[in-house]
Write an enzyme that holds these catalytic residues in place. Sequence first.
Site, PDB file in Angstrom:
ATOM      1  N   THR A  76       2.817  38.798  24.858  1.00  0.00           N
ATOM      2  CA  THR A  76       3.015  40.185  24.440  1.00  0.00           C
ATOM      3  C   THR A  76       4.290  40.326  23.616  1.00  0.00           C
ATOM      4  O   THR A  76       4.289  40.948  22.543  1.00  0.00           O
ATOM      5  CB  THR A  76       3.047  41.119  25.666  1.00  0.00           C
ATOM      6  OG1 THR A  76       1.719  41.128  26.226  1.00  0.00           O
ATOM      7  CG2 THR A  76       3.454  42.532  25.303  1.00  0.00           C
ATOM      8  N   CYS A 329     -14.619  50.125  34.753  1.00  0.00           N
ATOM      9  CA  CYS A 329     -13.951  50.410  36.023  1.00  0.00           C
ATOM     10  C   CYS A 329     -12.910  49.356  36.357  1.00  0.00           C
ATOM     11  O   CYS A 329     -11.943  49.606  37.051  1.00  0.00           O
ATOM     12  CB  CYS A 329     -14.969  50.471  37.156  1.00  0.00           C
ATOM     13  SG  CYS A 329     -16.084  51.845  36.993  1.00  0.00           S
TER      14      CYS A 329
END
Lengths: 389, 77
Positions: A76, A329
Amino acid sequence: MKKNTVYLDNNAATRVDPRVVKYMDEFHLHDYAVASSQFSHTPGIRAKESVDTSREIIAKRIGAKPGEIVFTSGETESNNLALMGAVASNKDKNRNKIIISKIEHFSVLHTAERLKRNGYELCYIDVDEEGFIDLEKLESLVDERTLFVSVMHANHEVGTIQDLNAVSKLAKKKNAYFHTDATYSFLQVPIDVEETGIDLLSIDANLIHGPKGVGALYVREGVSIEKIFEGGYQENNLRPGTENVPGIAGFGKACELFDKSDIHKVTELRNNLHTGLTSGIKGTLLNGPGDFSRRIPNNLNLSFEYIEGESVVLHLDMRGIAVITGSACFSRALQASHILLAMGFTHERAHGSIRFSPSKYTSNEDIDYTISNVKEVVEKLRELSPIGK
Amino acid sequence: MATAVKTVVDCISENCPMPLVKTRAAIMDAKKGDVIMVKGTHPQSYEEIPMALDAMDIKVLEQKYEDATWYITFMVS
């Protein structure tokens, strides 16, 4: 019931090699000084030497020079530094267009979206149903205003390996920078930054049986980027802050220990899993490249028709098998996988997708156990499903 | 029931897979020998939870439907 976990989520995180842990301990318990210059004390010099050794090992693996490696906290940060750093350093060059593929990791996708909010023109490259980017589209997008093109080497969900040579040529035609996130292919697929013409490349130790919290950005000599936060002058003045010496040492050791024979083992395990599941369960769809030579060895992504991925994940977890799904989900964003949707799949197919990723620590017994349990779980869930009966 | 229920997991009005998610969380927090009762209304979960418990070698002590609410009681092993 199997008591030990069968861990098949190695496209997310890998078990650290015990030899890496042992090596890192040296830098936690003994050589724990801050890496510092030759004018400092001996412990600091020794810490610096270990950092430089890792730098050399990693550079060699991608055909770079040691001075072109900047250590970061992982994928990241490397991606943020590459994109934001390139923008910060090239504001005066009349290049306000950035191009990325639609299936990038969030750290590229969201960084690019932030740049768009700051006034940059953001263009997306489409992908086909196997996750390969549309090179013609890319060619039509790249122009003299393009600052950089960012296309990941291999995708973390469906394993698609892109043709980086082709991407690089198109970017270079217009003198745009070329960044690739090679986190998921690093060491599994050979890469040479010189031959391919890569300007910026992100990698992470966590995916190669190294520690979490450490990665690197390759920055080609002459490529202009600027640090994105302030502090000291570490890492060639591109990444301020005390170097994570144990992590960096562990990253180098993990690279050193990575054995090509492990790739053959993992490929065979993945292939056996694929054969076992697709031949034994009707309505099983392969997501990603059907030609496995164009897919990273440790990736298999399947959708099981008529059932939802999170149910499969939960039931397998309760049987000691760790896999993940592209279902909404399951995601922290509560959205179905942007990668599977970009590949043109329906929400139903994305919801039913399961990623299996073995490692060198996976055994044949683990694969057999997984095949029999996935079959049982899918069959039972389909019996319960109103549309699966 | 003879055995005292230690934890009640309320899944009323919740759809699949939440009852199974909450059941798993209760098992993870429980000690060996604890008795857990899950109650809910989603029909598929009534069949799905015993299936998952069976795979974990957990014995269901009682399973019943009363006025559109189901109850599954089991002991963590």
